[in-house]
Design a protein around this motif. Sequence first.
Motif, PDB file in Angstrom:
ATOM      1  N   SER A 257      -1.534 -61.441  -7.379  1.00 16.44           N
ATOM      2  CA  SER A 257      -1.119 -60.526  -6.293  1.00 16.44           C
ATOM      3  C   SER A 257      -1.721 -58.946  -6.450  1.00 16.44           C
ATOM      4  CB  SER A 257       0.059 -60.667  -5.817  1.00 16.44           C
ATOM      5  OG  SER A 257       1.006 -60.146  -6.860  1.00 16.44           O
ATOM      6  N   GLY A 258      -1.469 -58.385  -7.555  1.00 11.65           N
ATOM      7  CA  GLY A 258      -1.745 -57.034  -7.832  1.00 11.65           C
ATOM      8  C   GLY A 258      -0.349 -56.434  -7.459  1.00 11.65           C
ATOM      9  N   LEU A 259       0.927 -57.099  -7.195  1.00 10.80           N
ATOM     10  CA  LEU A 259       2.066 -56.569  -6.788  1.00 10.80           C
ATOM     11  C   LEU A 259       2.688 -56.173  -8.271  1.00 10.80           C
ATOM     12  CD1 LEU A 259       3.613 -58.758  -3.908  1.00 10.80           C
ATOM     13  CD2 LEU A 259       2.641 -56.767  -3.793  1.00 10.80           C
ATOM     14  N   ARG A 260       3.534 -54.966  -8.016  1.00 13.91           N
ATOM     15  CA  ARG A 260       4.320 -54.519  -9.128  1.00 13.91           C
ATOM     16  C   ARG A 260       5.234 -55.518  -9.786  1.00 13.91           C
ATOM     17  NH1 ARG A 260       7.549 -50.007  -8.711  1.00 13.91           N
ATOM     18  NH2 ARG A 260       8.200 -50.974  -6.504  1.00 13.91           N
ATOM     19  N   PRO A 261       5.652 -55.540 -10.993  1.00 14.30           N
ATOM     20  CA  PRO A 261       6.567 -56.718 -11.515  1.00 14.30           C
ATOM     21  C   PRO A 261       7.987 -56.345 -10.941  1.00 14.30           C
ATOM     22  CG  PRO A 261       5.249 -55.738 -13.275  1.00 14.30           C
ATOM     23  CD  PRO A 261       4.805 -55.053 -11.941  1.00 14.30           C
ATOM     24  N   THR A 262       8.257 -55.225 -10.697  1.00 12.93           N
ATOM     25  CA  THR A 262       9.633 -54.970 -10.004  1.00 12.93           C
ATOM     26  C   THR A 262       9.641 -55.652  -8.642  1.00 12.93           C
ATOM     27  OG1 THR A 262       9.776 -52.850 -11.307  1.00 12.93           O
ATOM     28  CG2 THR A 262      11.304 -53.049  -9.566  1.00 12.93           C
ATOM     29  N   THR A 263       8.592 -55.319  -7.898  1.00 12.85           N
ATOM     30  CA  THR A 263       8.516 -55.964  -6.626  1.00 12.85           C
ATOM     31  C   THR A 263       8.665 -57.311  -6.636  1.00 12.85           C
ATOM     32  OG1 THR A 263       7.367 -54.043  -5.929  1.00 12.85           O
ATOM     33  CG2 THR A 263       7.051 -56.042  -4.415  1.00 12.85           C
ATOM     34  N   VAL A 264       7.892 -58.227  -7.475  1.00 13.07           N
ATOM     35  CA  VAL A 264       7.845 -59.268  -7.494  1.00 13.07           C
ATOM     36  C   VAL A 264       9.252 -59.932  -7.955  1.00 13.07           C
ATOM     37  CG1 VAL A 264       7.224 -61.670  -8.474  1.00 13.07           C
ATOM     38  CG2 VAL A 264       5.551 -59.916  -7.787  1.00 13.07           C
ATOM     39  N   SER A 265       9.682 -59.338  -8.998  1.00 14.28           N
ATOM     40  CA  SER A 265      11.287 -59.869  -9.471  1.00 14.28           C
ATOM     41  C   SER A 265      12.228 -59.688  -8.546  1.00 14.28           C
ATOM     42  CB  SER A 265      11.454 -58.898 -10.832  1.00 14.28           C
ATOM     43  OG  SER A 265      12.808 -59.119 -11.128  1.00 14.28           O
ATOM     44  N   GLU A 266      12.329 -58.560  -7.710  1.00 10.41           N
ATOM     45  CA  GLU A 266      13.264 -58.367  -6.600  1.00 10.41           C
ATOM     46  C   GLU A 266      13.183 -59.230  -5.625  1.00 10.41           C
ATOM     47  OE1 GLU A 266      12.724 -54.169  -5.456  1.00 10.41           O
ATOM     48  OE2 GLU A 266      13.923 -53.453  -7.194  1.00 10.41           O
ATOM     49  N   MET A 267      12.009 -59.560  -5.351  1.00 11.53           N
ATOM     50  CA  MET A 267      11.414 -60.713  -4.048  1.00 11.53           C
ATOM     51  C   MET A 267      12.102 -62.254  -4.835  1.00 11.53           C
ATOM     52  SD  MET A 267       7.863 -59.447  -2.732  1.00 11.53           S
ATOM     53  CE  MET A 267       7.759 -60.261  -1.264  1.00 11.53           C
ATOM     54  N   CYS A 268      11.795 -62.142  -5.868  1.00 12.84           N
ATOM     55  CA  CYS A 268      12.153 -63.787  -6.518  1.00 12.84           C
ATOM     56  C   CYS A 268      13.849 -63.687  -6.563  1.00 12.84           C
ATOM     57  CB  CYS A 268      11.555 -63.691  -7.851  1.00 12.84           C
ATOM     58  SG  CYS A 268       9.854 -64.190  -7.986  1.00 12.84           S
ATOM     59  N   ARG A 269      14.505 -62.540  -6.872  1.00 13.42           N
ATOM     60  CA  ARG A 269      15.867 -62.455  -6.787  1.00 13.42           C
ATOM     61  C   ARG A 269      16.639 -62.425  -5.666  1.00 13.42           C
ATOM     62  NH1 ARG A 269      17.727 -58.208  -9.727  1.00 13.42           N
ATOM     63  NH2 ARG A 269      15.712 -57.173  -9.705  1.00 13.42           N
ATOM     64  N   GLY A 270      15.937 -62.119  -4.711  1.00 10.72           N
ATOM     65  CA  GLY A 270      16.405 -62.103  -3.240  1.00 10.72           C
ATOM     66  C   GLY A 270      17.287 -60.828  -3.068  1.00 10.72           C
ATOM     67  N   VAL A 271      17.003 -59.828  -3.945  1.00  8.99           N
ATOM     68  CA  VAL A 271      17.812 -58.400  -3.888  1.00  8.99           C
ATOM     69  C   VAL A 271      17.273 -57.497  -2.746  1.00  8.99           C
ATOM     70  CG1 VAL A 271      18.671 -58.900  -6.057  1.00  8.99           C
ATOM     71  CG2 VAL A 271      16.701 -57.211  -5.808  1.00  8.99           C
TER      72      VAL A 271
ATOM     73  N   ASN B  39      10.497 -68.503  -6.197  1.00  9.48           N
ATOM     74  CA  ASN B  39      10.821 -69.280  -7.373  1.00  9.48           C
ATOM     75  C   ASN B  39      10.448 -70.945  -7.444  1.00  9.48           C
ATOM     76  OD1 ASN B  39      11.990 -66.939  -8.840  1.00  9.48           O
ATOM     77  ND2 ASN B  39      13.642 -67.263  -7.836  1.00  9.48           N
ATOM     78  N   GLU B  40      10.797 -71.409  -6.223  1.00 14.75           N
ATOM     79  CA  GLU B  40      10.565 -72.904  -6.226  1.00 14.75           C
ATOM     80  C   GLU B  40       9.153 -73.024  -6.209  1.00 14.75           C
ATOM     81  OE1 GLU B  40      12.237 -74.672  -2.508  1.00 14.75           O
ATOM     82  OE2 GLU B  40      13.724 -72.934  -2.592  1.00 14.75           O
ATOM     83  N   ILE B  41       8.063 -71.942  -5.578  1.00 18.56           N
ATOM     84  CA  ILE B  41       6.712 -72.241  -5.652  1.00 18.56           C
ATOM     85  C   ILE B  41       6.305 -72.045  -6.978  1.00 18.56           C
ATOM     86  CG2 ILE B  41       4.478 -71.045  -4.978  1.00 18.56           C
ATOM     87  CD1 ILE B  41       5.712 -70.484  -2.326  1.00 18.56           C
ATOM     88  N   LEU B  42       6.829 -71.032  -7.730  1.00 14.72           N
ATOM     89  CA  LEU B  42       6.553 -70.607  -9.114  1.00 14.72           C
ATOM     90  C   LEU B  42       6.796 -72.000 -10.253  1.00 14.72           C
ATOM     91  CD1 LEU B  42       7.215 -66.752  -9.535  1.00 14.72           C
ATOM     92  CD2 LEU B  42       5.014 -68.038  -8.951  1.00 14.72           C
ATOM     93  N   GLU B  43       7.829 -72.538  -9.882  1.00 17.74           N
ATOM     94  CA  GLU B  43       8.393 -73.659 -10.838  1.00 17.74           C
ATOM     95  C   GLU B  43       7.461 -74.900 -10.631  1.00 17.74           C
ATOM     96  OE1 GLU B  43      12.353 -76.341 -11.320  1.00 17.74           O
ATOM     97  OE2 GLU B  43      12.530 -74.253 -11.116  1.00 17.74           O
ATOM     98  N   ALA B  44       7.173 -75.042  -9.351  1.00 14.96           N
ATOM     99  CA  ALA B  44       6.315 -76.134  -9.068  1.00 14.96           C
ATOM    100  C   ALA B  44       4.816 -76.111  -9.510  1.00 14.96           C
ATOM    101  CB  ALA B  44       6.337 -76.527  -7.529  1.00 14.96           C
ATOM    102  N   ARG B  45       4.450 -74.891  -9.613  1.00 14.11           N
ATOM    103  CA  ARG B  45       2.975 -74.406  -9.983  1.00 14.11           C
ATOM    104  C   ARG B  45       3.194 -74.305 -11.615  1.00 14.11           C
ATOM    105  NH1 ARG B  45       0.190 -71.460  -4.905  1.00 14.11           N
ATOM    106  NH2 ARG B  45       0.743 -73.021  -3.275  1.00 14.11           N
ATOM    107  N   ASN B  46       4.205 -74.211 -12.133  1.00 10.38           N
ATOM    108  CA  ASN B  46       4.242 -73.816 -13.589  1.00 10.38           C
ATOM    109  C   ASN B  46       3.385 -72.342 -13.778  1.00 10.38           C
ATOM    110  OD1 ASN B  46       5.285 -74.615 -16.240  1.00 10.38           O
ATOM    111  ND2 ASN B  46       3.148 -75.217 -16.745  1.00 10.38           N
ATOM    112  N   MET B  47       3.978 -71.581 -12.918  1.00 10.72           N
ATOM    113  CA  MET B  47       3.673 -70.093 -13.186  1.00 10.72           C
ATOM    114  C   MET B  47       4.898 -69.199 -13.327  1.00 10.72           C
ATOM    115  SD  MET B  47       1.098 -69.970  -9.850  1.00 10.72           S
ATOM    116  CE  MET B  47       0.864 -68.261  -9.906  1.00 10.72           C
TER     117      MET B  47
END
Length: 66
Positions: free
Chosen positions: A24-38, A7-15
């Motif tokens: 990355s080609g990763l699934r949205p669910t995968t990225v979301s779960e990794m961002c939320r730390g679940v 999340n910090e990286i995405l915010e800093a890069r306005n992504m």
Amino acid sequence: MIQLRINEILEARNMSQKDLCALSGLRPTTVSEMCRGVRTAINLKHLETLIEALEIDYFNQILKRD
């Protein structure tokens, strides 16, 4: 505990998570779960994919320890 700093990286890069999925080609669910730390375990291939997509040079840029 070790946490991902996505999340910090995405915010800093306005992504968005959607941008990261496209890079990355990763699934949205995968990225979301990794961002939320679940996720209790991180797939090393997914971590490697994120590091390459975000052009990370050092692990401390994407990982932090509390």
